[in-house]
Scaffold this motif. Structure first.
Motif, PDB file in Angstrom:
ATOM      1  N   ARG A  41      52.808  -1.790  10.885  1.00 29.23           N
ATOM      2  CA  ARG A  41      52.589  -0.693  11.154  1.00 29.23           C
ATOM      3  C   ARG A  41      51.631   0.399  10.659  1.00 29.23           C
ATOM      4  NH1 ARG A  41      54.830  -3.989  12.703  1.00 29.23           N
ATOM      5  NH2 ARG A  41      56.940  -4.261  13.785  1.00 29.23           N
ATOM      6  N   GLN A  42      51.105   1.535  11.861  1.00 27.23           N
ATOM      7  CA  GLN A  42      50.413   2.940  11.349  1.00 27.23           C
ATOM      8  C   GLN A  42      51.604   3.749  11.012  1.00 27.23           C
ATOM      9  OE1 GLN A  42      48.033   4.992  14.254  1.00 27.23           O
ATOM     10  NE2 GLN A  42      46.902   5.796  12.788  1.00 27.23           N
ATOM     11  N   THR A  43      52.212   4.902   9.739  1.00 27.07           N
ATOM     12  CA  THR A  43      53.155   4.868   9.652  1.00 27.07           C
ATOM     13  C   THR A  43      52.358   6.339   9.666  1.00 27.07           C
ATOM     14  OG1 THR A  43      51.058   4.978   7.016  1.00 27.07           O
ATOM     15  CG2 THR A  43      53.502   3.440   7.034  1.00 27.07           C
ATOM     16  N   SER A  44      53.283   7.257   9.523  1.00 25.72           N
ATOM     17  CA  SER A  44      53.529   8.563   9.426  1.00 25.72           C
ATOM     18  C   SER A  44      52.401   9.612   9.097  1.00 25.72           C
ATOM     19  CB  SER A  44      54.899   9.712   9.474  1.00 25.72           C
ATOM     20  OG  SER A  44      55.705   9.331   8.353  1.00 25.72           O
ATOM     21  N   ASP A  45      52.030   9.408   8.451  1.00 20.63           N
ATOM     22  CA  ASP A  45      50.565  10.565   7.014  1.00 20.63           C
ATOM     23  C   ASP A  45      49.236   9.112   7.789  1.00 20.63           C
ATOM     24  OD1 ASP A  45      50.526   7.735   5.918  1.00 20.63           O
ATOM     25  OD2 ASP A  45      51.013   8.140   3.719  1.00 20.63           O
ATOM     26  N   GLY A  46      49.416   8.790   8.560  1.00 21.99           N
ATOM     27  CA  GLY A  46      48.381   7.966   9.833  1.00 21.99           C
ATOM     28  C   GLY A  46      47.622   6.941   8.601  1.00 21.99           C
ATOM     29  N   GLY A  47      47.719   6.475   7.500  1.00 23.49           N
ATOM     30  CA  GLY A  47      47.787   4.785   7.596  1.00 23.49           C
ATOM     31  C   GLY A  47      48.151   4.164   8.321  1.00 23.49           C
ATOM     32  N   TYR A  48      48.832   3.539   6.732  1.00 25.47           N
ATOM     33  CA  TYR A  48      48.762   1.881   7.500  1.00 25.47           C
ATOM     34  C   TYR A  48      50.089   1.049   6.247  1.00 25.47           C
ATOM     35  CZ  TYR A  48      45.107   2.029  10.589  1.00 25.47           C
ATOM     36  OH  TYR A  48      44.439   2.817  10.835  1.00 25.47           O
ATOM     37  N   GLY A 101      50.015  -5.442 -11.385  1.00 22.69           N
ATOM     38  CA  GLY A 101      50.708  -5.045 -11.650  1.00 22.69           C
ATOM     39  C   GLY A 101      51.942  -5.744 -10.936  1.00 22.69           C
ATOM     40  N   SER A 102      52.485  -6.822  -9.903  1.00 23.35           N
ATOM     41  CA  SER A 102      53.435  -7.084  -9.529  1.00 23.35           C
ATOM     42  C   SER A 102      53.188  -7.985  -9.950  1.00 23.35           C
ATOM     43  CB  SER A 102      52.967  -6.842  -8.203  1.00 23.35           C
ATOM     44  OG  SER A 102      52.387  -5.399  -7.392  1.00 23.35           O
ATOM     45  N   PRO A 103      54.225  -8.460 -10.851  1.00 23.53           N
ATOM     46  CA  PRO A 103      55.292  -9.311 -10.716  1.00 23.53           C
ATOM     47  C   PRO A 103      55.309 -10.443 -10.147  1.00 23.53           C
ATOM     48  CG  PRO A 103      56.567  -8.287 -11.949  1.00 23.53           C
ATOM     49  CD  PRO A 103      55.173  -6.997 -11.379  1.00 23.53           C
ATOM     50  N   GLY A 104      56.031 -11.651  -9.866  1.00 21.04           N
ATOM     51  CA  GLY A 104      56.123 -12.550  -9.054  1.00 21.04           C
ATOM     52  C   GLY A 104      57.628 -13.119  -9.737  1.00 21.04           C
ATOM     53  N   TYR A 105      58.746 -12.713  -8.381  1.00 23.69           N
ATOM     54  CA  TYR A 105      59.665 -13.696  -9.210  1.00 23.69           C
ATOM     55  C   TYR A 105      60.450 -14.903  -9.285  1.00 23.69           C
ATOM     56  CZ  TYR A 105      60.735  -8.634  -8.538  1.00 23.69           C
ATOM     57  OH  TYR A 105      60.492  -6.697  -8.390  1.00 23.69           O
ATOM     58  N   GLY A 106      59.587 -14.937  -8.132  1.00 22.32           N
ATOM     59  CA  GLY A 106      59.459 -16.724  -8.095  1.00 22.32           C
ATOM     60  C   GLY A 106      59.579 -17.225  -6.894  1.00 22.32           C
ATOM     61  N   GLY A 107      58.312 -18.367  -6.797  1.00 21.08           N
ATOM     62  CA  GLY A 107      57.865 -19.185  -5.094  1.00 21.08           C
ATOM     63  C   GLY A 107      57.692 -17.933  -5.002  1.00 21.08           C
ATOM     64  N   ASN A 108      57.609 -17.853  -3.220  1.00 22.36           N
ATOM     65  CA  ASN A 108      57.047 -17.125  -2.501  1.00 22.36           C
ATOM     66  C   ASN A 108      57.683 -16.059  -2.390  1.00 22.36           C
ATOM     67  OD1 ASN A 108      54.602 -18.236  -0.686  1.00 22.36           O
ATOM     68  ND2 ASN A 108      56.358 -19.794  -0.319  1.00 22.36           N
ATOM     69  N   ASP A 109      57.040 -14.917  -2.223  1.00 19.57           N
ATOM     70  CA  ASP A 109      57.921 -13.300  -1.956  1.00 19.57           C
ATOM     71  C   ASP A 109      57.140 -12.555  -0.954  1.00 19.57           C
ATOM     72  OD1 ASP A 109      58.893 -13.552  -5.012  1.00 19.57           O
ATOM     73  OD2 ASP A 109      57.290 -12.507  -5.707  1.00 19.57           O
ATOM     74  N   TYR A 110      58.312 -11.269  -0.915  1.00 22.13           N
ATOM     75  CA  TYR A 110      57.384 -10.213  -0.172  1.00 22.13           C
ATOM     76  C   TYR A 110      56.357  -9.712  -0.719  1.00 22.13           C
ATOM     77  CZ  TYR A 110      61.720 -10.172   3.074  1.00 22.13           C
ATOM     78  OH  TYR A 110      63.712 -10.272   3.967  1.00 22.13           O
ATOM     79  N   TRP A 111      55.858  -9.467  -0.162  1.00 22.43           N
ATOM     80  CA  TRP A 111      54.413  -8.431  -0.296  1.00 22.43           C
ATOM     81  C   TRP A 111      53.674  -7.582   0.706  1.00 22.43           C
ATOM     82  CZ3 TRP A 111      48.494  -9.360  -0.510  1.00 22.43           C
ATOM     83  CH2 TRP A 111      47.777  -8.365  -1.560  1.00 22.43           C
ATOM     84  N   VAL A 112      53.700  -6.335   0.070  1.00 23.91           N
ATOM     85  CA  VAL A 112      53.677  -5.101   1.245  1.00 23.91           C
ATOM     86  C   VAL A 112      52.305  -4.181   0.089  1.00 23.91           C
ATOM     87  CG1 VAL A 112      55.586  -5.079   2.250  1.00 23.91           C
ATOM     88  CG2 VAL A 112      55.825  -3.866   0.739  1.00 23.91           C
ATOM     89  N   LEU A 113      51.701  -3.486   1.146  1.00 24.18           N
ATOM     90  CA  LEU A 113      50.383  -2.155   1.017  1.00 24.18           C
ATOM     91  C   LEU A 113      51.044  -0.934   1.037  1.00 24.18           C
ATOM     92  CD1 LEU A 113      49.434  -5.936   1.415  1.00 24.18           C
ATOM     93  CD2 LEU A 113      47.746  -4.437  -0.344  1.00 24.18           C
ATOM     94  N   LYS A 114      50.871  -0.149   1.070  1.00 23.85           N
ATOM     95  CA  LYS A 114      50.462   1.135   2.045  1.00 23.85           C
ATOM     96  C   LYS A 114      49.154   1.323   1.485  1.00 23.85           C
ATOM     97  CE  LYS A 114      51.812   4.820   4.032  1.00 23.85           C
ATOM     98  NZ  LYS A 114      50.323   4.872   3.795  1.00 23.85           N
ATOM     99  N   THR A 115      48.538   1.531   2.375  1.00 26.93           N
ATOM    100  CA  THR A 115      47.277   2.437   2.230  1.00 26.93           C
ATOM    101  C   THR A 115      46.926   3.636   3.226  1.00 26.93           C
ATOM    102  OG1 THR A 115      45.954   1.382   5.185  1.00 26.93           O
ATOM    103  CG2 THR A 115      46.613  -0.372   2.335  1.00 26.93           C
ATOM    104  N   ASP A 116      46.134   4.233   2.690  1.00 23.57           N
ATOM    105  CA  ASP A 116      45.349   5.647   4.146  1.00 23.57           C
ATOM    106  C   ASP A 116      44.600   4.825   4.887  1.00 23.57           C
ATOM    107  OD1 ASP A 116      42.724   4.094   3.488  1.00 23.57           O
ATOM    108  OD2 ASP A 116      42.899   5.975   1.860  1.00 23.57           O
ATOM    109  N   ASN A 117      43.898   5.271   5.917  1.00 21.85           N
ATOM    110  CA  ASN A 117      44.347   5.393   7.554  1.00 21.85           C
ATOM    111  C   ASN A 117      42.595   4.393   7.186  1.00 21.85           C
ATOM    112  OD1 ASN A 117      42.131   7.632   6.241  1.00 21.85           O
ATOM    113  ND2 ASN A 117      42.379   8.897   7.685  1.00 21.85           N
ATOM    114  N   SER A 118      41.680   3.968   5.857  1.00 20.43           N
ATOM    115  CA  SER A 118      40.343   3.619   5.592  1.00 20.43           C
ATOM    116  C   SER A 118      41.129   2.598   4.985  1.00 20.43           C
ATOM    117  CB  SER A 118      39.483   4.740   4.887  1.00 20.43           C
ATOM    118  OG  SER A 118      38.705   5.791   6.063  1.00 20.43           O
ATOM    119  N   GLY A 119      41.824   2.564   4.927  1.00 19.55           N
ATOM    120  CA  GLY A 119      42.146   0.440   4.118  1.00 19.55           C
ATOM    121  C   GLY A 119      42.334   0.775   3.319  1.00 19.55           C
ATOM    122  N   ALA A 120      42.172   1.813   2.210  1.00 21.57           N
ATOM    123  CA  ALA A 120      42.359   2.122   0.004  1.00 21.57           C
ATOM    124  C   ALA A 120      43.928   1.861   0.107  1.00 21.57           C
ATOM    125  CB  ALA A 120      41.652   3.141   0.098  1.00 21.57           C
TER     126      ALA A 120
END
Length: 478
Positions: free
Chosen positions: A367-374, A392-411
């Motif tokens: 999703r493009q976010t309200s600040d223009g990022g993703y 820095g993101s520990p696993g909880y077990g098996g497959n986990d949801y993984w989400v990223l917030k980026t700026d409008n250039s993908g950083a």
């Protein structure tokens, strides 16, 4: 159906003395943020694919549910129609169920996409096998042959106003959370993929088969009557997962293709499956089409127009055969990574990035976010936790949801894993006024562990949603 936990009380007590927190107690006139994680289900399997905001500040969730779940747990009072049924859940802003309903015939009916309509009702799309036709909620609706698309329009309380099956003589398959939009004229645009045997039969009369599975899209009026329909494809298999209306009144459709011939004349394959994006006008005529990929399999799940008039594509890309083509020079993190591609209004790549941990990472939503990022989301296996871009993101077990917030250039601005002790699969993202809602389904073994501490077990896989603030923090359970 309202569940309250001791943990909720603790949360309120802590937040009341935390001056800088955005979270407020439920019912407070200063309330600006509710963080909620909640499981919903019956005693058997329940699979969530689509979550969206509603005009009253709540949420609508849709997926499908096994027969044995009907009438139990969160489905108390619901009736199973036979086999798998569509199951939708309407909640308030804090995740409490306001109402829930099952829809189906005697066979298997699988819901993948649901949105609120301009009249505050709902429209939902999935697929329905031949044995459901003319039974249950499909009474009076004949099957077209094999599996058909099944579209339902309801009022604001979930009561069916009309429902329709669409198909040709073979199998016509909806398979994604991004397969349905309401159009500016109040109608609907829907899509999936269709076998060769369906071409020029049933609702596809006059359409051309290009080879194997083709993209198949339909434009309907507000009552579900077909205004036009078209197949798009090459000589091989083409699988459509995403449809959107564009700013010019046309449409952009995307999925995966083993590119060769047909509508793809002039394109060169990069490897096995490529992203294949098609821009059409408001009557379905192709304006341009492009493929994107490397030597491996590149599987597109979500494509949408961005505020600058270009497009953003999200999916996942394998590394087994090495990186080349459109991915030449970029770094892989695991054997399968998220692959995000930003393009211009005419399809030229502006930037593209892989994101992942050391193993397997599957992306299904952007999703493009309200600040223009993703905001980007999917799921990632245990071996990827705390590796690569997931440091820095520990696993909880098996497959986990993984989400990223980026700026409008993908950083990357931040990234987080969410899960319990077993498997958790994310398929849908929604931005809220104060944060994000992540939805998918979660195995029985995840309840009351990890980010799900305090949640109840319903049975088998359950719908699982996590509501966060703008920085991805989850604060309490429902």
């Amino acid at each position: 159906m309202i569940k309250k936990y001791v943990l909720t009380c603790i949360f309120y007590a802590v937040m009341a003395v935390t001056a800088h927190s955005k979270a407020q107690m439920a019912g407070s006139p200063q309330m600006s943020f509710y963080a909620v994680t909640a499981r919903y289900g019956g005693t058997d399997q329940d699979y969530l694919y689509s979550v969206n905001n509603t005009s009253d500040g709540g949420f609508i969730m849709g997926g499908y549910s096994a027969a044995a779940s009907s009438g139990s747990q969160d489905q108390a009072g619901s009736t199973g129609k036979g086999g798998l049924d569509y199951w939708i859940v309407k909640t308030d802003t804090t995740g409490n169920i306001q109402w829930q309903k099952r829809y189906g015939g005697t066979g298997d009916d699988q819901l993948y996409s649901i949105v609120q309509t301009i009249d505050n009702g709902y429209v939902m799309l999935g697929r329905s096998d031949a044995s459901s036709a003319s039974t249950g909620d499909q009474a009076g609706t004949a099957g077209k042959g094999g599996i058909d698309y099944w579209l339902i329009k309801t009022d604001a309380s979930g009561n069916i106003q009309w429902q329709k099956r669409y198909g040709g003589a073979g199998d016509d398959i909806v398979n994604g959370a991004n397969s349905l939009v309401q159009t500016a004229d109040g109608g609907f645009f829907i899509g999936g993929y269709s076998v060769a045997a369906s071409a020029n039969t049933g609702d596809q009369a006059g359409s051309t088969n290009y080879g194997g599975y083709d993209y198949w899209v339909l434009k309907t009026d507000a009552s579900g009557a077909i205004q036009w329909q078209k197949r798009y494809g090459g000589n091989n298999d083409d699988y459509l997962y995403s449809v959107k209306q564009t700013q010019d009144g046309g449409y952009v459709i995307g999925g995966n293709s083993n590119v060769a011939g047909g509508n793809q004349s002039g394109l060169n394959t990069n490897g096995n499956m490529d992203y294949w994006l098609v821009k059409v006008n408001n009557a379905g005529a192709i304006q341009w089409q492009r493929n994107y990929g490397s030597m491996g399999d590149d599987n597109l799940s979500d494509a949408r127009q961005t505020s600058d008039g270009g497009y953003i594509m999200a999916g996942h890309s394998s590394y087994g055969l090495g990186l080349s083509g459109d991915q030449s020079g970029i770094t892989p993190y695991g054997n399968t990574d998220y692959w995000i591609v930003k393009i211009s209004s005419t399809g030229d790549i502006q930037w593209q990035k892989r994101y992942g941990g050391a193993s397997t990472n599957y992306c299904y939503a952007i999703r493009q976010t309200s600040d223009g990022g993703y905001m980007i989301g999917g799921f990632s296996d245990a071996n990827s936790a705390n590796t690569g871009l997931q440091a820095g993101s520990p696993g909880y077990g098996g497959n986990d949801y993984w989400v990223l917030k980026t700026d409008n250039s993908g950083a990357i601005q931040w990234q987080k894993r969410y899960g319990g002790a077993a498997d958790d699969f994310l398929y849908s993202i929604s931005e809220t006024p104060d944060g994000y809602l992540f939805g998918g389904f979660s195995a029985e073994g995840s309840f009351n562990t990890g980010n799900q501490a305090g949640t109840n077990k319903q049975g088998g896989f359950d719908f699982w949603v996590a509501r966060t603030d703008k920085n991805g923090h989850v604060g309490m359970v429902r």
